[in-house]
Design an enzyme around this catalytic site. Sequence first.
Site, PDB file in Angstrom:
ATOM      1  N   GLY A  31       0.796  -1.224   0.000  1.00 22.85           N
ATOM      2  CA  GLY A  31       0.000   0.000   0.000  1.00 22.85           C
ATOM      3  C   GLY A  31       0.823   1.267   0.000  1.00 22.85           C
ATOM      4  O   GLY A  31       2.019   1.243  -0.301  1.00 22.85           O
ATOM      5  N   ALA A  32       0.158   2.410   0.345  1.00 22.04           N
ATOM      6  CA  ALA A  32       0.732   3.745   0.166  1.00 22.04           C
ATOM      7  C   ALA A  32       1.233   3.826  -1.282  1.00 22.04           C
ATOM      8  O   ALA A  32       2.406   4.064  -1.558  1.00 22.04           O
ATOM      9  CB  ALA A  32       1.844   4.040   1.176  1.00 22.04           C
ATOM     10  N   HIS A  34       2.097   4.337  -5.224  1.00 25.20           N
ATOM     11  CA  HIS A  34       2.688   5.413  -6.025  1.00 25.20           C
ATOM     12  C   HIS A  34       2.822   4.920  -7.461  1.00 25.20           C
ATOM     13  O   HIS A  34       2.413   3.791  -7.779  1.00 25.20           O
ATOM     14  CB  HIS A  34       4.043   5.837  -5.423  1.00 25.20           C
ATOM     15  CG  HIS A  34       4.972   4.688  -5.166  1.00 25.20           C
ATOM     16  ND1 HIS A  34       5.529   3.946  -6.186  1.00 25.20           N
ATOM     17  CD2 HIS A  34       5.404   4.121  -4.009  1.00 25.20           C
ATOM     18  CE1 HIS A  34       6.301   3.002  -5.668  1.00 25.20           C
ATOM     19  NE2 HIS A  34       6.232   3.068  -4.351  1.00 25.20           N
ATOM     20  N   HIS A  37       3.966   1.351  -8.208  1.00 27.46           N
ATOM     21  CA  HIS A  37       2.919   0.321  -8.081  1.00 27.46           C
ATOM     22  C   HIS A  37       1.974   0.363  -9.291  1.00 27.46           C
ATOM     23  O   HIS A  37       1.580  -0.675  -9.820  1.00 27.46           O
ATOM     24  CB  HIS A  37       2.099   0.553  -6.817  1.00 27.46           C
ATOM     25  CG  HIS A  37       2.870   0.432  -5.537  1.00 27.46           C
ATOM     26  ND1 HIS A  37       3.057   1.493  -4.688  1.00 27.46           N
ATOM     27  CD2 HIS A  37       3.492  -0.626  -4.948  1.00 27.46           C
ATOM     28  CE1 HIS A  37       3.752   1.105  -3.637  1.00 27.46           C
ATOM     29  NE2 HIS A  37       4.041  -0.172  -3.763  1.00 27.46           N
ATOM     30  N   GLN A  61       7.635  -9.814   7.755  1.00 33.69           N
ATOM     31  CA  GLN A  61       8.850  -9.464   7.005  1.00 33.69           C
ATOM     32  C   GLN A  61       9.570  -8.234   7.565  1.00 33.69           C
ATOM     33  O   GLN A  61      10.565  -7.792   6.999  1.00 33.69           O
ATOM     34  CB  GLN A  61       8.539  -9.259   5.526  1.00 33.69           C
ATOM     35  CG  GLN A  61       7.778  -7.993   5.199  1.00 33.69           C
ATOM     36  CD  GLN A  61       7.356  -7.957   3.746  1.00 33.69           C
ATOM     37  OE1 GLN A  61       6.529  -8.737   3.303  1.00 33.69           O
ATOM     38  NE2 GLN A  61       7.947  -7.057   2.976  1.00 33.69           N
ATOM     39  N   GLN A 155      14.511  -9.493  -3.951  1.00 38.23           N
ATOM     40  CA  GLN A 155      13.196 -10.085  -3.664  1.00 38.23           C
ATOM     41  C   GLN A 155      12.635 -10.777  -4.915  1.00 38.23           C
ATOM     42  O   GLN A 155      12.129 -11.898  -4.828  1.00 38.23           O
ATOM     43  CB  GLN A 155      12.247  -8.972  -3.208  1.00 38.23           C
ATOM     44  CG  GLN A 155      10.791  -9.362  -3.136  1.00 38.23           C
ATOM     45  CD  GLN A 155       9.943  -8.247  -2.553  1.00 38.23           C
ATOM     46  OE1 GLN A 155       9.968  -8.022  -1.351  1.00 38.23           O
ATOM     47  NE2 GLN A 155       9.192  -7.551  -3.380  1.00 38.23           N
ATOM     48  N   ILE A 178      10.526   2.651 -11.439  1.00 39.29           N
ATOM     49  CA  ILE A 178       9.985   3.979 -11.750  1.00 39.29           C
ATOM     50  C   ILE A 178      10.626   4.974 -10.774  1.00 39.29           C
ATOM     51  O   ILE A 178      10.688   4.719  -9.565  1.00 39.29           O
ATOM     52  CB  ILE A 178       8.449   4.000 -11.621  1.00 39.29           C
ATOM     53  CG1 ILE A 178       7.820   2.916 -12.505  1.00 39.29           C
ATOM     54  CG2 ILE A 178       7.890   5.379 -11.962  1.00 39.29           C
ATOM     55  CD1 ILE A 178       8.029   3.088 -14.000  1.00 39.29           C
ATOM     56  N   SER A 188       7.257   3.901  -1.040  1.00 40.84           N
ATOM     57  CA  SER A 188       6.243   4.354  -0.067  1.00 40.84           C
ATOM     58  C   SER A 188       6.912   5.071   1.087  1.00 40.84           C
ATOM     59  O   SER A 188       6.317   5.935   1.726  1.00 40.84           O
ATOM     60  CB  SER A 188       5.463   3.156   0.465  1.00 40.84           C
ATOM     61  OG  SER A 188       4.895   2.435  -0.600  1.00 40.84           O
ATOM     62  N   ARG A 189       8.170   4.710   1.378  1.00 42.87           N
ATOM     63  CA  ARG A 189       8.866   5.299   2.527  1.00 42.87           C
ATOM     64  C   ARG A 189       9.328   6.734   2.258  1.00 42.87           C
ATOM     65  O   ARG A 189       9.651   7.456   3.189  1.00 42.87           O
ATOM     66  CB  ARG A 189      10.067   4.435   2.928  1.00 42.87           C
ATOM     67  CG  ARG A 189       9.662   3.093   3.531  1.00 42.87           C
ATOM     68  CD  ARG A 189      10.880   2.309   3.984  1.00 42.87           C
ATOM     69  NE  ARG A 189      10.523   1.102   4.716  1.00 42.87           N
ATOM     70  CZ  ARG A 189      10.369  -0.097   4.182  1.00 42.87           C
ATOM     71  NH1 ARG A 189      10.500  -0.253   2.875  1.00 42.87           N
ATOM     72  NH2 ARG A 189      10.059  -1.141   4.938  1.00 42.87           N
TER      73      ARG A 189
HETATM   74  P1  AMP Z   1       5.925  -2.585  -1.774  1.00 50.85           P
HETATM   75  O1  AMP Z   1       4.552  -2.010  -1.619  1.00 50.85           O
HETATM   76  O2  AMP Z   1       7.019  -1.613  -1.470  1.00 50.85           O
HETATM   77  O3  AMP Z   1       6.071  -3.917  -1.078  1.00 50.85           O
HETATM   78  O4  AMP Z   1       6.097  -2.890  -3.302  1.00 50.85           O
HETATM   79  C1  AMP Z   1       5.189  -3.693  -4.010  1.00 50.85           C
HETATM   80  C2  AMP Z   1       5.746  -3.985  -5.384  1.00 50.85           C
HETATM   81  O5  AMP Z   1       5.970  -2.766  -6.075  1.00 50.85           O
HETATM   82  C3  AMP Z   1       7.100  -4.720  -5.333  1.00 50.85           C
HETATM   83  O6  AMP Z   1       7.128  -5.716  -6.341  1.00 50.85           O
HETATM   84  C4  AMP Z   1       8.079  -3.607  -5.600  1.00 50.85           C
HETATM   85  O7  AMP Z   1       9.277  -4.055  -6.212  1.00 50.85           O
HETATM   86  C5  AMP Z   1       7.289  -2.740  -6.569  1.00 50.85           C
HETATM   87  N1  AMP Z   1       7.815  -1.375  -6.555  1.00 50.85           N
HETATM   88  C6  AMP Z   1       8.036  -0.588  -5.454  1.00 50.85           C
HETATM   89  N2  AMP Z   1       8.579   0.573  -5.832  1.00 50.85           N
HETATM   90  C7  AMP Z   1       8.725   0.538  -7.184  1.00 50.85           C
HETATM   91  C8  AMP Z   1       9.236   1.432  -8.160  1.00 50.85           C
HETATM   92  N3  AMP Z   1       9.731   2.607  -7.825  1.00 50.85           N
HETATM   93  N4  AMP Z   1       9.217   1.043  -9.457  1.00 50.85           N
HETATM   94  C9  AMP Z   1       8.723  -0.165  -9.805  1.00 50.85           C
HETATM   95  N5  AMP Z   1       8.222  -1.060  -8.941  1.00 50.85           N
HETATM   96  C10 AMP Z   1       8.214  -0.718  -7.643  1.00 50.85           C
END
Ligand code: AMP
Length: 281
Positions: A31-32, A34, A37, A61, A155, A178, A188-189
């Site tokens: 979530g959160a 951007h 995602h 995790q 990951q 991205i 998200s952070r």
């Molecule tokens: P997260 O919500 O951070 O666990 O990310 C969910 C998915 O979005 C994971 O597969 C991340 O690798 C992908 N993701 C997070 N940030 C980016 C980004 N800047 N560009 C592309 N994919 C992303």
Amino acid sequence: MYIFRKTADLERYLKRQKENGLKSAFVPTMGALHEGHFSLLAIAQEESDFSIVSIFVNPTQFDDKKDLEKYPRKDEEDIRALVTRGCDVLYLPSPEEVYPPDSHIKSDFDLGGLDRPMEGAHRPGHFNGVVQVVNRLLEIVQPSSIIMGQKDYQQAAIIRRLLEVTESETELVVAPIIREEDGLAMSSRNVRLSESERKVAPKIQETLQWVKAQKGKKPLELVLKEAVAKINEGNQLRVDYLEMANAQSLEVVKNWEDSEALVLCTAVHLGPVRLIDNVLI
Ligand code: AMP
């Protein structure tokens, strides 16, 4: 968009979709949301008959309790954005729905050592939690494909391995990183950074690009040492690790020639957060 908070309801719905011969593509997130995602969602929409996004901040995790508590949560905003972007299904479960009481959710998979270096060495137990939740989500959703970001390079490699060892029929699609206009990888952070922290954050990506440009000019070990000093200079950014690895095995290498395909990965502390980034070489 259908929103499922109960696993049993989602499973019932997915069973009907499968009976109708429809293929799904799945984007697990915390979530959160951007643009990173949303780029995965766009790929999911191209790849399949219907798209499923999950939002679940997986407690197993997080090696750092504070990070879990402070992890941004924006369910209402996320729901609106997903509707706007034409997402078909959102799975928004509570921890009890993912990990029912008294159930044993498997987390001990043979990851072939991919979980040992870099994030694995610096965040004990993190990948155990990641494979546990992704395996559980795949068991529930059983998608034709799962879309993950290169942003979390290690990951994605580990999930590729998980799909192999579980002989899963789900295909993994890895999507490009991205970035913000100034090069900072979206995360998200990032919303937790102060104005002055946000200003220095692009230094991470700039330095990774600088390392890449040194190939064939200087020995790798020297370049990495200089890169760490460049990032740490100014005392706001603090490198947790900066390592060059074989892009397939993720074994850390010491020389440019040690592998044809390399990935340069880093984790950097900045104020209250820890940011990761990588670049393929
Ligand atoms: P997260 O919500 O951070 O666990 O990310 C969910 C998915 O979005 C994971 O597969 C991340 O690798 C992908 N993701 C997070 N940030 C980016 C980004 N800047 N560009 C592309 N994919 C992303």
